[in-house]
Design an enzyme around this catalytic site. Structure first.
Site, short mmCIF file in Angstrom:
data_model
loop_
_atom_site.label_atom_id
_atom_site.label_comp_id
_atom_site.label_asym_id
_atom_site.label_seq_id
_atom_site.Cartn_x
_atom_site.Cartn_y
_atom_site.Cartn_z
N TYR A 128 3.61 86.03 56.52
CA TYR A 128 4.79 86.57 57.20
C TYR A 128 5.64 85.46 57.80
O TYR A 128 6.87 85.45 57.65
CB TYR A 128 4.37 87.55 58.30
CG TYR A 128 5.55 88.13 59.04
CD1 TYR A 128 6.28 89.18 58.49
CD2 TYR A 128 5.96 87.61 60.26
CE1 TYR A 128 7.38 89.70 59.15
CE2 TYR A 128 7.06 88.12 60.93
CZ TYR A 128 7.77 89.17 60.37
OH TYR A 128 8.86 89.67 61.03
N GLU A 129 5.01 84.53 58.49
CA GLU A 129 5.75 83.48 59.19
C GLU A 129 6.45 82.51 58.24
O GLU A 129 7.52 81.98 58.57
CB GLU A 129 4.82 82.69 60.12
CG GLU A 129 4.16 83.51 61.22
CD GLU A 129 5.12 83.98 62.29
OE1 GLU A 129 6.29 83.54 62.29
OE2 GLU A 129 4.71 84.81 63.13
N THR A 130 5.87 82.29 57.07
CA THR A 130 6.43 81.28 56.15
C THR A 130 7.07 81.87 54.90
O THR A 130 7.57 81.10 54.07
CB THR A 130 5.32 80.31 55.69
OG1 THR A 130 4.36 81.02 54.90
CG2 THR A 130 4.62 79.66 56.87
#
Length: 265
Positions: A128-130
């Site tokens: 999700y973050e990357t």
């Protein structure tokens, strides 16, 4: 008569050995120890190897989910994630499975006790973050200096930005300072190390994970969302929360796990 005594002594010795073996097989090892095929606790290959019964088993142990991180994060598992990133993504030539494994080797307390569920959780957040390992740093991050000038323990270095970098987007000078201090790196003066060295990038994520996320793992996936991005919880960013949950469910499926309860926040 003498032969009879010798026979009795041998018989009693064998019974004692049998009793001790049976007793030892009631394995009740500490969480960081493996239970061997004979029921003894330890950490070497004799205990954690192919005949390991329980605990942080390595190659060939029972399908409890515990084991060396490299046996869980296979090249296929990693590729299935990063291959979803576009060809123009900077992270596609930056993040590698080997860099992750090398980073975990500097966190033996993680590498030797990690479970499949923890990997499913961790990689759901990484994804999700990357953006499936597309981004090395947050979008438009350079425009956000993220310097807390009131923090005197970890003062900002001149002309340095502490925007989100790495798999969990390490942010703010106080986090760069504390993380760098823990890892033996001067991340206050060289925050760009996180976005130029993939092993360092994963190490910063592991530092945050061990400090803030692992302590709440037993509370369910939802608690890990709150630990990483609490401002998304309580209905403030349903799309983001649901995306994380979707990745978590996917990776649980790939690793043969039920997602469990309490998966939202």
């Amino acid at each position: 008569m003498a032969l009879t005594k010798i026979f009795l002594i041998l018989l009693l010795s064998l019974l004692g050995l049998y009793s001790e073996t049976v007793k030892s097989q009631n394995c009740d090892c500490a969480p960081n120890l493996c239970c061997s095929q004979f029921g003894y606790c330890g950490t070497t290959a004799d205990y954690c190897g192919s005949t390991c019964q329980s605990g942080p088993c390595r190659v060939g142990g029972p399908p409890t989910g515990a084991g060396l991180v490299g046996n869980i994060v296979t090249q296929i598992f990693f590729n299935n994630i990063i291959n979803q990133a576009g060809n123009g993504c900077a992270g596609k030539s930056f993040y590698t499975r080997d860099s992750f494994i090398n980073a975990t080797n500097t966190f033996p307390s993680f590498a030797n006790t990690v479970t499949r569920r923890e990997i499913a959780t961790m990689f759901a957040h990484f994804t999700y973050e990357t953006g499936h390992f597309c981004y090395i740093e947050e979008i438009n991050g350079a425009s956000r200096v993220m310097c807390d000038q009131n923090n005197r323990q970890y003062p900002c270095a001149p002309a340095k930005s502490y925007h989100g970098r790495g798999p969990l987007l390490l942010s703010w000078n106080f986090n760069y300072g504390a993380c760098g201090q823990s890892l033996g790196l001067d991340l206050l003066r060289q925050p760009e190390l996180v976005s130029s060295n993939p092993v360092v990038a994963f190490r910063t994520a592991l530092w945050f994970w061990m400090k803030s996320v692992r302590p709440v793992l037993n509370q369910g996936f939802g608690a890990t969302i709150r630990a990483i991005s609490g401002f998304d919880c309580d209905g403030r960013n349903l799309g983001g929360v649901n995306a994380r949950i979707g990745y978590y469910r996917d990776y649980c499926g790939q690793l043969g796990l039920d997602p469990g309860a309490n998966i939202t926040c």
